[in-house]
Design a protein around this motif. Structure first.
Motif, PDB file in Angstrom:
ATOM      1  N   THR A  75       4.262   7.086  14.450  1.00 21.21           N
ATOM      2  CA  THR A  75       5.637   6.741  14.020  1.00 21.21           C
ATOM      3  C   THR A  75       6.510   7.148  12.132  1.00 21.21           C
ATOM      4  OG1 THR A  75       3.840   5.004  12.343  1.00 21.21           O
ATOM      5  CG2 THR A  75       3.864   4.113  14.479  1.00 21.21           C
ATOM      6  N   THR A  77       5.237   6.555   9.813  1.00 19.17           N
ATOM      7  CA  THR A  77       4.551   6.917   8.533  1.00 19.17           C
ATOM      8  C   THR A  77       2.818   8.261   8.643  1.00 19.17           C
ATOM      9  OG1 THR A  77       3.207   4.762   8.704  1.00 19.17           O
ATOM     10  CG2 THR A  77       5.203   5.079   6.898  1.00 19.17           C
ATOM     11  N   TYR A 143       5.811   7.659   0.819  1.00 19.62           N
ATOM     12  CA  TYR A 143       5.318   6.626   1.281  1.00 19.62           C
ATOM     13  C   TYR A 143       6.889   6.123   1.803  1.00 19.62           C
ATOM     14  CZ  TYR A 143       4.213   1.710   2.924  1.00 19.62           C
ATOM     15  OH  TYR A 143       4.376   0.702   3.129  1.00 19.62           O
ATOM     16  N   ILE A 147      10.017   4.886   4.637  1.00 22.04           N
ATOM     17  CA  ILE A 147       9.900   2.786   4.997  1.00 22.04           C
ATOM     18  C   ILE A 147      11.554   2.947   4.113  1.00 22.04           C
ATOM     19  CG2 ILE A 147       8.061   2.460   5.348  1.00 22.04           C
ATOM     20  CD1 ILE A 147       7.817   1.150   2.507  1.00 22.04           C
ATOM     21  N   LYS A 149      12.698   2.561   0.887  1.00 22.33           N
ATOM     22  CA  LYS A 149      12.741   1.742   0.304  1.00 22.33           C
ATOM     23  C   LYS A 149      12.527   2.959  -0.792  1.00 22.33           C
ATOM     24  CE  LYS A 149      11.498  -1.896   2.358  1.00 22.33           C
ATOM     25  NZ  LYS A 149      11.223  -3.313   1.621  1.00 22.33           N
ATOM     26  N   THR A 161       2.976  -5.405  -0.521  1.00 21.24           N
ATOM     27  CA  THR A 161       2.032  -5.278   1.137  1.00 21.24           C
ATOM     28  C   THR A 161       0.537  -5.753   1.431  1.00 21.24           C
ATOM     29  OG1 THR A 161       3.753  -3.354   1.859  1.00 21.24           O
ATOM     30  CG2 THR A 161       1.693  -3.715   2.525  1.00 21.24           C
TER      31      THR A 161
END
Length: 191
Positions: A75, A77, A143, A147, A149, A161
């Motif tokens: 994926t 991540t 990270y 994603i 951001k 989260t």
């Protein structure tokens, strides 16, 4: 491991973890926009029933299985979760922390449900805090980039989260792990 029953229970819980990781969506409960993981619950159950040693062993198995899952089904991540410091260490700690807390509470004069619910909650929080803290420390900006951001605060995104997924996962862990652990403890006492 003390006996054949312990090895058998470890094998069953290992199989449950592998099935939860292999079958898409099985190890995660969608709750609105959140996906709450339940893959750590077998570790919590085994740690409550059999203690920190078997809990820690199953936690290590869960961590290694997580790495393999991210290698085989990558994926955005996956680069984070193939790091054993993130995938294995906190998962071992789930079993160890939960197991020792359950042992400590076992002989306390409190309600049996609470003796199980508290370690279930703490075990789940150990997973959340361990994994997310290490992501923040080791991969905070990477990270955010993965994603989409980037430019936001890693502490706020990861903290959000932790609050959303983490609290839901803790409640789900209590609801699922408590009755199963209680039943297995009764069976274990019977021999």
């Amino acid at each position: 491991m003390k006996n054949t029953k312990d090895i058998t229970l470890l094998g069953i819980m290992t199989a449950v973890i592998i099935i939860m990781l292999v079958v898409p969506g099985l190890g995660f409960i969608p709750i609105g926009l959140i996906k709450a993981t339940i893959v750590h619950i077998p570790v919590i159950i085994l740690a409550i029933v059999k203690g920190p040693k078997l809990g820690g062993i199953l936690g290590a198995i869960f961590g290694i299985a997580s790495i393999l899952d991210k290698i085989l089904r990558p994926t955005i991540t996956s680069f984070i979760f193939i790091n054993p410091i993130i995938s294995v260490l906190p998962r071992i700690l789930i079993g160890v922390v939960t197991g020792y807390l359950a042992l400590y509470l076992r002989n306390k004069n409190i309600n049996d449900y609470i003796k199980i619910a508290i370690p279930a909650a703490v075990g789940s929080l150990t997973n959340t805090v361990g994994v997310l803290s290490l992501i923040y420390l080791l991969y905070g900006q990477a990270y955010l980039e993965a994603i989409g951001k980037l430019g936001q605060s890693a502490a706020l995104v990861i903290g959000y989260t932790a609050l959303t997924n983490g609290l839901v996962e803790m409640l789900v862990s209590i609801v699922i792990a408590s009755p199963i652990s209680k039943a297995l403890i009764k069976l274990d006492k019977r021999g």
